[in-house]
Write an enzyme that holds these catalytic residues in place. Structure first.
Site, PDB file in Angstrom:
ATOM      1  N   ASN A 246      -1.603   2.997   8.960  1.00  0.00           N
ATOM      2  CA  ASN A 246      -0.175   3.673   8.545  1.00  0.00           C
ATOM      3  C   ASN A 246       0.304   4.857   9.235  1.00  0.00           C
ATOM      4  O   ASN A 246       1.540   4.895   9.590  1.00  0.00           O
ATOM      5  CB  ASN A 246      -0.389   3.794   6.909  1.00  0.00           C
ATOM      6  CG  ASN A 246       0.204   2.539   6.255  1.00  0.00           C
ATOM      7  OD1 ASN A 246       1.025   1.956   6.463  1.00  0.00           O
ATOM      8  ND2 ASN A 246      -0.885   2.050   5.597  1.00  0.00           N
TER       9      ASN A 246
ATOM     10  N   GLU B   7      -3.677  -2.451  -0.582  1.00  0.00           N
ATOM     11  CA  GLU B   7      -4.211  -3.230   0.429  1.00  0.00           C
ATOM     12  C   GLU B   7      -5.350  -3.869   0.053  1.00  0.00           C
ATOM     13  O   GLU B   7      -6.266  -4.417   0.732  1.00  0.00           O
ATOM     14  CB  GLU B   7      -4.608  -2.160   1.567  1.00  0.00           C
ATOM     15  CG  GLU B   7      -4.734  -1.014   1.177  1.00  0.00           C
ATOM     16  CD  GLU B   7      -6.065  -0.416   1.541  1.00  0.00           C
ATOM     17  OE1 GLU B   7      -7.002   0.067   0.504  1.00  0.00           O
ATOM     18  OE2 GLU B   7      -6.753  -0.844   2.669  1.00  0.00           O
TER      19      GLU B   7
ATOM     20  N   ASP C 125     -10.390  -6.064   1.500  1.00  0.00           N
ATOM     21  CA  ASP C 125      -9.768  -4.878   1.663  1.00  0.00           C
ATOM     22  C   ASP C 125      -9.458  -4.578   3.029  1.00  0.00           C
ATOM     23  O   ASP C 125     -10.523  -4.668   3.805  1.00  0.00           O
ATOM     24  CB  ASP C 125     -10.361  -3.533   0.624  1.00  0.00           C
ATOM     25  CG  ASP C 125      -9.729  -2.274   0.913  1.00  0.00           C
ATOM     26  OD1 ASP C 125      -9.031  -1.858  -0.065  1.00  0.00           O
ATOM     27  OD2 ASP C 125      -9.779  -1.782   1.788  1.00  0.00           O
TER      28      ASP C 125
ATOM     29  N   HIS D 265       4.813   3.001   8.262  1.00  0.00           N
ATOM     30  CA  HIS D 265       4.599   2.286   7.038  1.00  0.00           C
ATOM     31  C   HIS D 265       4.982   0.783   7.287  1.00  0.00           C
ATOM     32  O   HIS D 265       4.484  -0.005   6.557  1.00  0.00           O
ATOM     33  CB  HIS D 265       5.327   2.903   5.833  1.00  0.00           C
ATOM     34  CG  HIS D 265       4.718   2.537   4.392  1.00  0.00           C
ATOM     35  ND1 HIS D 265       3.726   3.212   4.130  1.00  0.00           N
ATOM     36  CD2 HIS D 265       5.176   1.848   3.551  1.00  0.00           C
ATOM     37  CE1 HIS D 265       3.670   2.752   2.859  1.00  0.00           C
ATOM     38  NE2 HIS D 265       4.485   1.965   2.546  1.00  0.00           N
TER      39      HIS D 265
ATOM     40  N   ASP E 286       3.319  -2.460   6.414  1.00  0.00           N
ATOM     41  CA  ASP E 286       3.919  -3.676   5.496  1.00  0.00           C
ATOM     42  C   ASP E 286       3.727  -5.060   6.406  1.00  0.00           C
ATOM     43  O   ASP E 286       3.414  -5.847   5.799  1.00  0.00           O
ATOM     44  CB  ASP E 286       5.329  -3.242   5.172  1.00  0.00           C
ATOM     45  CG  ASP E 286       5.297  -2.255   4.071  1.00  0.00           C
ATOM     46  OD1 ASP E 286       4.300  -1.615   3.668  1.00  0.00           O
ATOM     47  OD2 ASP E 286       6.669  -2.046   3.489  1.00  0.00           O
TER      48      ASP E 286
HETATM   49  P1  GH3 Z   1     -11.334   2.074   3.811  1.00  0.00           P
HETATM   50  O1  GH3 Z   1     -11.745   1.012   5.176  1.00  0.00           O
HETATM   51  O2  GH3 Z   1     -12.192   2.549   3.375  1.00  0.00           O
HETATM   52  O3  GH3 Z   1     -10.661   0.883   3.012  1.00  0.00           O
HETATM   53  O4  GH3 Z   1     -10.492   2.741   4.220  1.00  0.00           O
HETATM   54  P2  GH3 Z   1      -8.608   2.944   4.098  1.00  0.00           P
HETATM   55  O5  GH3 Z   1      -8.161   3.733   4.967  1.00  0.00           O
HETATM   56  O6  GH3 Z   1      -8.289   1.594   4.279  1.00  0.00           O
HETATM   57  O7  GH3 Z   1      -8.353   3.272   2.646  1.00  0.00           O
HETATM   58  P3  GH3 Z   1      -7.484   4.380   1.878  1.00  0.00           P
HETATM   59  O8  GH3 Z   1      -7.777   3.893   0.456  1.00  0.00           O
HETATM   60  O9  GH3 Z   1      -8.072   5.520   2.350  1.00  0.00           O
HETATM   61  O10 GH3 Z   1      -6.386   4.088   2.408  1.00  0.00           O
HETATM   62  C1  GH3 Z   1      -5.477   3.000   1.937  1.00  0.00           C
HETATM   63  C2  GH3 Z   1      -4.103   3.150   2.696  1.00  0.00           C
HETATM   64  O11 GH3 Z   1      -3.351   1.896   2.261  1.00  0.00           O
HETATM   65  C3  GH3 Z   1      -3.192   4.267   2.148  1.00  0.00           C
HETATM   66  C4  GH3 Z   1      -1.891   3.817   1.863  1.00  0.00           C
HETATM   67  O12 GH3 Z   1      -1.113   4.178   2.312  1.00  0.00           O
HETATM   68  C5  GH3 Z   1      -2.011   2.248   2.235  1.00  0.00           C
HETATM   69  N1  GH3 Z   1      -1.028   1.386   1.635  1.00  0.00           N
HETATM   70  C6  GH3 Z   1      -1.244   0.928   0.201  1.00  0.00           C
HETATM   71  N2  GH3 Z   1      -0.494  -0.024   0.022  1.00  0.00           N
HETATM   72  C7  GH3 Z   1       0.216  -0.095   0.916  1.00  0.00           C
HETATM   73  C8  GH3 Z   1       1.456  -0.872   1.241  1.00  0.00           C
HETATM   74  O13 GH3 Z   1       2.159  -1.622   0.590  1.00  0.00           O
HETATM   75  N3  GH3 Z   1       2.243  -0.637   2.442  1.00  0.00           N
HETATM   76  C9  GH3 Z   1       1.731   0.064   3.354  1.00  0.00           C
HETATM   77  N4  GH3 Z   1       2.204   0.176   4.497  1.00  0.00           N
HETATM   78  N5  GH3 Z   1       0.387   0.814   3.440  1.00  0.00           N
HETATM   79  C10 GH3 Z   1      -0.183   0.764   1.985  1.00  0.00           C
HETATM   80 MG    MG Z   2      -8.840  -0.040   2.803  1.00  0.00          MG
END
Ligand code: GH3
Ligand code: MG
Length: 311
Positions: A184, A220, A176, A189, A193
Site C-alpha cells: 500500500n 486483508e 492474510d 491504496h 484495493d
Molecule cells: P503481515 O505479513 O504480517 O501480514 O504484514 P502486513 O504488512 O500485511 O500487515 P499489517 O497488519 O502491518 O498491514 C496490513 C495493511 O493492510 C495495512 C492496511 O493499510 C492494509 N489494508 C487493510 N484493509 C485494506 C483495504 O481495504 N484496502 C487497502 N488498499 N489496504 C488495506
Molecule cells: Mg498482512
C-alpha cells in the site's frame, strides 16, 4: 432472492372457491398464482419452494383464525419475510389494528376495485424486492463483492451445527496478505484495493464444491469454510489458493518474501465428535485458525500452517 426475470408468485388463501377464482383471474396475467382453502395447506405452501412472494389472506376463515395463521407465518424464520395482505368484506368488522399487530402489511376490503387491488399488490411486491436487495447487500463486502464478516459468522454457525449433526469434519482456513502494508505504502491504496479484489476472485475460483464458502473477514484477511473437508483435503485446497495467488503474479518489490504478492494461511480441521469440541463457539473456532495463521507468519510467511485441535 428474486431474480428480475423470475415472475413473482402469489399465494391466495380463502375458504371459498369463488373468491379464489376471482382473485386468480385478476392476477394470472402478471404473476404465478397458487391457492389454498385451509390454513394447514396455506402454511405448507408458504414454506415450500418456490416460496410465494406475497400472501393474500381472507381473514374470516372458519377453521383457524386468520390472525393466528398470519402470526404463525411471521414467527417462522423461513416465512417471516413474506408480506401478508388481509382481504375482508366491508360488512365484516375487521379489526385492522389486530391485523397489523399479527404482522400483516396491508388489508383490502371487498368488493374489490380491481385496479386498486393490483396496484397495492404491485406496491408490496416492489417493497419486498427492495427489502431483499437491501438484505443481500448487508451481507456482501462492497470492495471485493464476496460475502462479508457478518455473513461469515452466520455461515460458520450453520455449518458447525450441521457438522455436529452429521459427524462430518469441518475445515476453516484463514489467509492474510504478506507484507501488505509496504504494498500500500509504495503502490498506493488504489492498487491495494485492486489487489484485494484480485485475491478474492482468484481464491473464489478455487472453491468448486457446493457449500465451500469464502468471505472477507477484515482488511486483508479472508476466511474460507470447507464443510466435509478433512485435514488432507483442506490442505490441498489451501495449497491451491496459495498457488492461485502466486499465479496472479502481482508485482511486490517491497516484500522480503518474494517478488510478487503472497499469502500466509492458517488452517484448522474440526471433528465434532471428540468430547469438548462440539461445544466450541464461533469465536473459539476462529481463534484456532488465527493461531495457525500467526504460526505461518512466524515461520516465514508464504506458507500453510495447520493446527490440530485434537492434539
Ligand atoms: P503481515 O505479513 O504480517 O501480514 O504484514 P502486513 O504488512 O500485511 O500487515 P499489517 O497488519 O502491518 O498491514 C496490513 C495493511 O493492510 C495495512 C492496511 O493499510 C492494509 N489494508 C487493510 N484493509 C485494506 C483495504 O481495504 N484496502 C487497502 N488498499 N489496504 C488495506
Ligand atoms: Mg498482512
Amino acid at each position: 432472492m428474486n431474480s428480475p426475470e423470475r415472475r413473482h408468485k402469489i399465494l391466495i388463501v380463502d375458504d371459498t372457491k369463488e373468491n379464489i377464482e376471482l382473485l386468480m383471474e385478476l392476477f394470472r396475467g402478471d404473476y404465478r398464482v397458487s391457492a389454498a382453502t385451509t390454513p394447514e395447506r396455506a402454511l405448507k405452501l408458504a414454506r415450500s419452494e418456490p416460496q410465494p412472494d406475497l400472501v393474500l389472506f381472507d381473514i374470516l376463515m372458519p377453521v383457524m383464525d386468520g390472525y393466528q395463521v398470519c402470526a404463525a407465518l411471521k414467527n417462522d424464520e423461513t416465512t417471516k419475510r413474506i408480506p401478508v395482505i388481509f382481504v375482508t368484506a366491508v360488512s365484516e368488522v375487521m379489526d385492522a389494528a389486530k391485523g397489523f399487530a399479527s404482522g400483516a402489511v396491508d388489508y383490502i376490503t371487498k368488493p374489490f376495485h380491481p385496479p386498486v387491488v393490483k396496484a397495492r399488490v404491485a406496491l408490496h411486491l416492489d417493497l419486498k424486492n427492495k427489502y431483499d436487495l437491501l438484505e443481500t447487500y448487508a451481507f456482501i463486502d462492497a470492495l471485493t463483492e464476496i460475502p462479508n464478516r457478518r455473513r461469515f459468522e452466520q455461515t460458520l454457525d450453520e455449518e458447525w451445527r450441521r457438522a455436529q449433526r452429521t459427524g462430518q469434519p469441518l475445515s476453516l482456513l484463514l489467509f492474510d496478505v504478506d507484507h501488505f502494508k509496504p504494498f500500500n505504502d509504495n503502490y498506493g491504496h488504489g492498487k491495494g484495493d485492486q489487489c484485494l479484489r484480485q485475491l478474492a476472485h482468484a481464491a473464489s475460483n478455487v472453491l468448486r464444491r457446493s457449500g465451500d464458502f469464502i468471505a472477507r473477514y477484515g482488511g486483508e484477511e479472508f476466511m474460507v469454510i470447507l464443510p466435509h473437508a478433512d485435514a488432507e483435503q483442506a490442505t490441498g485446497i489451501a495449497q491451491d489458493i496459495s498457488d492461485a495467488v502466486d499465479a496472479l503474479a502481482i508485482v511486490h518489490e517491497h516484500s522480503p518474501v518474494d517478488a510478487h504478492v503472497t499469502i500466509s494461511i492458517g488452517l484448522v480441521t474440526l471433528h465434532p465428535h471428540p468430547p469438548g469440541q462440539s461445544s466450541l463457539t464461533n469465536a473459539a473456532l476462529v481463534e484456532l485458525a488465527d493461531r495457525a495463521l500467526y504460526a505461518a507468519k512466524g515461520a516465514g510467511r508464504h506458507r500453510i500452517e495447520r493446527i490440530d485441535p485434537d492434539a
